[in-house]
Design a protein around this motif. Structure first.
Motif, mmCIF file in Angstrom:
data_model
loop_
_atom_site.group_PDB
_atom_site.id
_atom_site.type_symbol
_atom_site.label_atom_id
_atom_site.label_comp_id
_atom_site.label_asym_id
_atom_site.label_seq_id
_atom_site.Cartn_x
_atom_site.Cartn_y
_atom_site.Cartn_z
ATOM 1 N N SER A 34 0.748 -1.145 -0.448
ATOM 2 C CA SER A 34 -0.051 -0.154 -0.178
ATOM 3 C C SER A 34 1.032 1.053 -0.527
ATOM 4 O O SER A 34 2.272 1.691 0.567
ATOM 5 C CB SER A 34 -0.746 -0.059 1.142
ATOM 6 N N TYR A 35 0.560 1.986 -0.595
ATOM 7 C CA TYR A 35 0.702 3.739 -0.502
ATOM 8 C C TYR A 35 0.538 4.465 -0.653
ATOM 9 O O TYR A 35 -0.973 4.638 -1.263
ATOM 10 C CB TYR A 35 1.789 3.474 -1.883
ATOM 11 N N ALA A 36 0.694 5.938 0.381
ATOM 12 C CA ALA A 36 -0.118 6.333 1.053
ATOM 13 C C ALA A 36 0.240 8.304 0.910
ATOM 14 O O ALA A 36 1.518 7.882 1.968
ATOM 15 C CB ALA A 36 -1.390 6.622 1.531
ATOM 16 N N TYR A 37 -0.614 9.247 0.994
ATOM 17 C CA TYR A 37 -0.126 10.361 0.969
ATOM 18 C C TYR A 37 -0.137 10.623 2.439
ATOM 19 O O TYR A 37 -1.544 10.376 3.116
ATOM 20 C CB TYR A 37 -0.491 11.362 0.100
ATOM 21 N N ASP A 38 0.927 11.528 3.465
ATOM 22 C CA ASP A 38 0.988 11.479 5.262
ATOM 23 C C ASP A 38 0.814 12.645 4.869
ATOM 24 O O ASP A 38 1.624 13.759 4.665
ATOM 25 C CB ASP A 38 1.833 11.262 5.839
ATOM 26 N N ALA A 39 -0.499 13.522 4.870
ATOM 27 C CA ALA A 39 -0.780 14.803 4.468
ATOM 28 C C ALA A 39 -0.104 15.601 6.489
ATOM 29 O O ALA A 39 0.345 16.618 6.219
ATOM 30 C CB ALA A 39 -2.290 14.794 4.883
ATOM 31 N N ALA A 40 -0.285 14.718 7.361
ATOM 32 C CA ALA A 40 0.093 15.408 8.315
ATOM 33 C C ALA A 40 2.099 16.066 8.262
ATOM 34 O O ALA A 40 1.913 16.608 9.451
ATOM 35 C CB ALA A 40 -0.060 14.786 9.604
ATOM 36 N N ASN A 41 2.399 14.955 7.886
ATOM 37 C CA ASN A 41 4.047 14.633 7.742
ATOM 38 C C ASN A 41 4.344 15.102 6.090
ATOM 39 O O ASN A 41 5.197 15.343 6.591
ATOM 40 C CB ASN A 41 4.226 13.952 8.175
ATOM 41 N N GLY A 42 3.337 15.277 5.323
ATOM 42 C CA GLY A 42 4.003 15.728 3.950
ATOM 43 C C GLY A 42 4.378 14.270 3.212
ATOM 44 O O GLY A 42 5.537 15.213 2.446
ATOM 45 N N VAL A 43 4.884 13.548 3.374
ATOM 46 C CA VAL A 43 5.281 12.441 2.714
ATOM 47 C C VAL A 43 4.444 11.387 2.367
ATOM 48 O O VAL A 43 3.081 11.063 2.686
ATOM 49 C CB VAL A 43 6.603 11.700 3.799
ATOM 50 N N MET A 44 5.171 10.099 1.355
ATOM 51 C CA MET A 44 4.146 8.955 1.335
ATOM 52 C C MET A 44 4.917 7.874 1.696
ATOM 53 O O MET A 44 5.502 8.402 2.791
ATOM 54 C CB MET A 44 4.792 8.857 -0.223
ATOM 55 N N ARG A 45 3.648 7.540 2.865
ATOM 56 C CA ARG A 45 4.141 6.128 3.746
ATOM 57 C C ARG A 45 3.499 4.902 2.304
ATOM 58 O O ARG A 45 2.837 5.490 1.921
ATOM 59 C CB ARG A 45 3.179 6.258 4.700
ATOM 60 N N CYS A 46 4.582 4.003 3.014
ATOM 61 C CA CYS A 46 4.023 2.725 2.461
ATOM 62 C C CYS A 46 3.860 1.576 3.493
ATOM 63 O O CYS A 46 4.508 1.703 4.829
ATOM 64 C CB CYS A 46 5.330 1.975 1.916
ATOM 65 N N ALA A 47 3.623 0.808 2.731
ATOM 66 C CA ALA A 47 2.870 -0.858 3.733
ATOM 67 C C ALA A 47 3.162 -1.756 2.926
ATOM 68 O O ALA A 47 2.831 -1.999 2.523
ATOM 69 C CB ALA A 47 1.518 0.324 4.568
ATOM 70 N N GLN A 48 3.660 -2.866 3.679
ATOM 71 C CA GLN A 48 3.421 -4.232 3.398
ATOM 72 C C GLN A 48 3.727 -5.305 4.409
ATOM 73 O O GLN A 48 4.276 -5.349 5.378
ATOM 74 C CB GLN A 48 5.310 -4.249 2.428
ATOM 75 N N ALA A 49 2.233 -6.334 4.151
ATOM 76 C CA ALA A 49 2.342 -6.704 4.679
ATOM 77 C C ALA A 49 3.236 -8.462 4.474
ATOM 78 O O ALA A 49 3.421 -8.716 3.196
ATOM 79 C CB ALA A 49 0.325 -7.723 4.677
ATOM 80 N N VAL A 50 3.538 -8.788 6.027
ATOM 81 C CA VAL A 50 4.931 -9.775 5.232
ATOM 82 C C VAL A 50 3.825 -11.178 6.698
ATOM 83 O O VAL A 50 3.372 -10.970 7.968
ATOM 84 C CB VAL A 50 5.498 -10.139 6.129
ATOM 85 N N THR A 51 3.596 -12.699 6.064
ATOM 86 C CA THR A 51 4.077 -13.783 6.665
ATOM 87 C C THR A 51 4.930 -14.540 7.461
ATOM 88 O O THR A 51 5.393 -14.528 6.407
ATOM 89 C CB THR A 51 2.595 -14.698 6.677
ATOM 90 N N LYS A 52 5.019 -15.314 8.283
ATOM 91 C CA LYS A 52 6.021 -16.300 8.210
ATOM 92 C C LYS A 52 5.117 -18.062 9.265
ATOM 93 O O LYS A 52 4.533 -17.546 9.894
ATOM 94 C CB LYS A 52 7.452 -15.437 9.130
ATOM 95 N N GLU A 53 5.761 -19.302 8.529
ATOM 96 C CA GLU A 53 5.137 -19.920 9.498
ATOM 97 C C GLU A 53 6.373 -20.243 10.554
ATOM 98 O O GLU A 53 7.168 -20.054 10.795
ATOM 99 C CB GLU A 53 5.435 -21.470 8.281
ATOM 100 N N ILE A 54 6.303 -20.735 11.178
ATOM 101 C CA ILE A 54 7.329 -21.152 13.242
ATOM 102 C C ILE A 54 6.094 -21.966 13.625
ATOM 103 O O ILE A 54 5.110 -22.205 13.423
ATOM 104 C CB ILE A 54 6.679 -19.673 14.083
ATOM 105 N N ASP A 55 7.237 -22.446 14.055
ATOM 106 C CA ASP A 55 6.874 -24.074 15.744
ATOM 107 C C ASP A 55 6.299 -22.425 16.241
ATOM 108 O O ASP A 55 6.182 -21.939 16.943
ATOM 109 C CB ASP A 55 8.005 -24.760 16.221
#
Length: 67
Positions: A34-55
């Motif tokens: 995901s990619y969105a503009y953070d108007a409060a800080n005047g920057v573009m922000r990114c997000a990426q979900a990740v998963t992992k299999e654990i014991d």
């Protein structure tokens, strides 16, 4: 069991390095970034979900970044 993290950060190379580091530790991309503009800080922000299999079983005390 599968655990989940949402990586976030400003749109810089540091964010790409954060995602690359997670992938190198066995995390797997989950969905599209995901990619969105953070108007409060005047920057573009990114997000990426990740998963992992654990014991073992999930605990809210887990340090997901250390997995």
């Amino acid at each position: 069991m599968q655990i989940y993290r949402l990586l976030t950060g400003d749109d810089t190379s540091a964010f790409c390095h954060k995602v690359s580091e997670a992938l190198s530790k066995g995390w797997v991309l989950h969905g599209s970034p995901s990619y969105a503009y953070d108007a409060a800080n005047g920057v573009m922000r990114c997000a990426q979900a990740v998963t992992k299999e654990i014991d073992g079983d999930y605990s809210p005390d887990m340090k997901l970044g250390a997995q």
